[in-house]
Design an enzyme around this catalytic site. Structure first.
Site, PDB file in Angstrom:
ATOM      1  N   GLU A 297     -15.412  22.523 -28.123  1.00 54.27           N
ATOM      2  CA  GLU A 297     -14.112  22.578 -29.004  1.00 54.27           C
ATOM      3  C   GLU A 297     -13.286  22.494 -27.063  1.00 54.27           C
ATOM      4  O   GLU A 297     -11.974  21.634 -27.572  1.00 54.27           O
ATOM      5  CB  GLU A 297     -14.124  24.271 -29.206  1.00 54.27           C
ATOM      6  CG  GLU A 297     -14.431  24.493 -30.543  1.00 54.27           C
ATOM      7  CD  GLU A 297     -14.495  23.174 -31.644  1.00 54.27           C
ATOM      8  OE1 GLU A 297     -12.228  23.434 -30.958  1.00 54.27           O
ATOM      9  OE2 GLU A 297     -14.923  23.364 -32.375  1.00 54.27           O
ATOM     10  N   GLU A 361     -15.839  13.252 -33.126  1.00 51.53           N
ATOM     11  CA  GLU A 361     -16.490  15.126 -33.618  1.00 51.53           C
ATOM     12  C   GLU A 361     -17.697  14.981 -33.089  1.00 51.53           C
ATOM     13  O   GLU A 361     -18.211  15.441 -31.932  1.00 51.53           O
ATOM     14  CB  GLU A 361     -16.320  15.232 -34.820  1.00 51.53           C
ATOM     15  CG  GLU A 361     -15.493  15.710 -35.951  1.00 51.53           C
ATOM     16  CD  GLU A 361     -14.844  17.020 -35.239  1.00 51.53           C
ATOM     17  OE1 GLU A 361     -15.528  17.853 -34.721  1.00 51.53           O
ATOM     18  OE2 GLU A 361     -13.655  17.368 -34.776  1.00 51.53           O
TER      19      GLU A 361
END
Length: 478
Positions: A297, A361
Site C-alpha cells: 500500500e 497492482e
C-alpha cells in the site's frame, strides 16, 4: 533498548486443524492485543512482534521473552541499499517524518483547493453531457437540412479537404507535443509514464479525502495507545526507516489510522494517510504478511499511482468524448445512441481502465516485496497471504470473478508473480544485513496444512459414507 516479544495466537475454526501447529505453542499473551478469536486458515498461528516496552501500556496477562523472535527492531534500522553499511547511525542521521493520529475535529482546517485535479473531477461528468448534447444537435441539424443543402455541404467539405487535413495534422502535433512534455519517470521502478497531474497536487487533494474518511470512521477509530495501533505504527516505522534509499519516503508524513471494522482492507492515500482495518489484522497470519501488505500500500503512494491513473483516465476520457460525440451524431435514434454509448463505456473500462489498474497492482506487489525485504521481513510469507485469500473466497462461497473483469490480478496470478520475485527479494534481504531466515519455508508449511485438512475431510467423508452404508444394510436385513 529492552524489547518484548509478544506472542499472539489464533485458533482455527476448522476442528480438523486444532492439533496442528505451524509456528509455536498455542498461547495468547497480552490479552486483547488482537482479540484472540477463531481464524479462517491455519490452526495455531504465533505472531512475533517486537515493540518497545517503554511505549506499551501496562497489560494484563503474560508477556514472555524469547530469542526465537525474528528481529525487526532498531538494531537493524540502518539504511539499506546495494552499498549497505552496517549500523544504525546512517538511518538516524536521515530521520523519517512520522506523525501520530491526530484528534479528529468536525470543523476541519481551511485550505486552498488544488485547482487542476479538482477542476477535472468537477468537469468530468459535464464533459459527457456536453458531448451528448453536441452530438444530438449535429444529428438534428443534419436531419433538418434539405437535400440540396446537404449536397452543397458535401461539396464544400470536399473542396476544403486539405484544410481539414492540415487542421487534423496540427491537432495531432499539439497532442504529441503535450504527450512528450508530460512524460515522467517512476521514482522507484524507472518506468516511463504519462503524468498530467503532479503528485504534489494529488497529495493536496488526498487531504480532503482523508478528512472525509476521518468523518466516516470517526466513531470506529482505534486510539493510538491501543496495542493494535502500535503494531501497525511499528511496522510502518520500520518500512520507512529501512527504505531510506527511496527519496520520496522521507518527504511523506506517514500517519496511521486503525479502523475497528471486520472489513479486510487497508489503503494509503497519496499524502501518507494510512488506513488499516482490524479485519485485515485478523486476516494476516504473522507480522511478515502485515509488513508485505503495508509495503504494497505504501508503494502505491510512493510511486504516485493515483496521479498516474488519473492522468491516463483523463487522456482516455478526452479521446472518448470525440467518439461519444460521433456516436450521438451518427446514430439515427436516441436508443441506438444510448446503446452505443454503453458499449463504448464498457470497451474503455475493459480495454484500458481495468488492465492498467491490474498493471499498477502488480507493480505495487513488486515494490512492496522489495520494501519488505529491506525491512528484514520473511518475504516468503507474501505468496502465502494470497493463497489464504484464495481459500477464504472459496470457503465464504464468493463467486470467482475472471481476472479481465477485475481491477486487481487474481490471487493465483499474484502468487505466481511473487514466487518468481522471491529469489531476488531474498538476495536483497541478505545484502541488507538481515538475520538469517528459518530453514522452514512458510509456503511449504501452508501447503502441508492444506493437504492435511483435505486428507482429514476426505477421511471423514469416507467414514460417513461407510457408516451410512452399514445403516442402510442393517435396515434391509434386520
Amino acid at each position: 533498548m529492552q524489547q518484548t516479544c509478544i506472542r499472539l495466537v489464533k485458533l482455527d475454526m476448522l476442528s480438523t486443524l486444532t492439533r496442528f501447529r505451524t509456528h509455536s505453542a498455542i498461547r495468547c499473551c497480552a490479552q486483547r492485543l488482537f482479540h484472540c478469536r477463531p481464524s479462517l486458515f491455519i490452526s495455531a498461528r504465533t505472531y512475533f512482534i517486537k515493540i518497545d516496552s517503554s511505549s506499551l501500556p501496562k497489560l494484563k496477562g503474560s508477556v514472555s521473552f524469547s530469542a526465537s523472535c525474528v528481529s525487526l527492531g532498531s538494531s537493524r534500522l540502518g539504511l539499506c541499499s546495494s552499498s549497505f553499511k552496517t549500523g544504525a547511525p546512517a538511518a538516524l542521521r536521515a530521520p523519517v517524518v512520522f506523525q501520530r493520529t491526530r484528534g479528529f475535529h468536525t470543523s476541519g482546517r481551511r485550505r486552498a483547493l488544488p485547482a487542476l485535479p479538482l477542476l477535472w473531477m468537477v468537469l468530468k461528468p459535464l464533459q459527457k453531457i456536453m458531448a451528448i448534447i453536441l452530438g444530438r444537435s449535429i444529428r438534428k441539424w443534419w436531419v433538418a437540412l434539405p437535400a440540396n443543402k446537404k449536397q452543397l455541404f458535401r461539396e464544400w467539405s470536399w473542396r476544403r479537404r486539405w484544410h481539414f487535413l492540415g487542421a487534423g495534422t496540427g491537432l495531432l502535433f499539439i497532442a504529441s507535443l503535450f504527450f512528450f512534455t508530460h512524460l515522467d519517470e517512476s521514482p522507484i521502478t524507472g518506468r516511463t509514464r504519462l503524468l498530467v497531474f503532479s503528485r504534489k497536487n494529488f497529495r493536496e487533494l488526498a487531504q480532503f479525502n482523508a478528512d472525509a474518511f476521518m468523518e466516516e470512521f470517526k466513531d470506529s477509530l482505534i486510539a493510538s495507545s491501543d496495542p493494535r495501533h502500535k503494531v501497525v505504527e511499528q511496522v510502518v516505522q520500520i518500512l520507512a526507516q529501512r527504505n531510506q534509499d527511496i527519496a520520496e519516503i522521507s518527504a511523506v508524513p506517514w500517519t496511521v489510522h486503525v479502523v475497528d471494522s471486520p472489513t479486510m482492507n487497508a489503503f494509503v492515500l497519496p499524502n501518507g494517510e494510512i488506513f488499516v482495518f482490524t479485519g485485515m489484522l485478523n486476516a494476516v497470519t504473522d507480522i511478515h504478511q502485515l509488513t508485505f501488505i503495508l509495503g504494497h500500500e505504501m508503494a502505491h503512494a510512493l510511486i504516485g499511482h493515483a496521479a498516474e491513473q488519473a492522468s491516463l483516465s483523463h487522456v482516455v476520457e478526452l479521446l472518448s468524448l470525440v467518439l461519444l460525440t460521433a456516436i450521438w451524431a451518427v446514430c439515427p435514434r436516441d436508443s441506438l445512441a444510448a446503446l452505443g454509448h454503453w458499449i463504448q463505456g464498457k470497451l474503455v473500462q475493459f480495454l484500458f481502465d481495468r488492465p492498467f489498474s491490474r498493471k499498477l497492482e502488480a507493480e505495487a506487489d513488486q515494490v512492496g516485496l522489495q520494501m519488505a525485504a529491506k525491512a528484514c521481513a520473511d518475504v516468503r510469507a507474501g505468496p502465502v497471504f494470497w493463497e489464504q485469500m484464495e481459500i477464504f473466497d472459496q470457503l465464504s462461497g464468493q463467486p470467482t470473478m475472471p481476472e479481465w473483469l477485475s481491477t486487481h490480478p487474481s490471487h493465483q496470478n499474484r502468487v505466481r508473480q511473487l514466487d518468481r520475485l522471491i529469489p531476488e527479494a531474498l538476495e536483497l534481504r541478505a545484502r541488507c544485513n538481515c538475520p538469517e531466515l528459518p530453514k522452514t519455508d512458510p509456503r511449504v508449511v501452508f501447503n502441508e496444512a492444506v493437504r492435511l485438512v483435505l486428507e482429514g475431510k476426505k477421511e471423514q467423508m469416507l467414514e460417513k459414507e461407510e457408516k451410512n452404508g452399514k445403516t442402510q444394510t442393517g435396515d434391509m436385513f434386520p
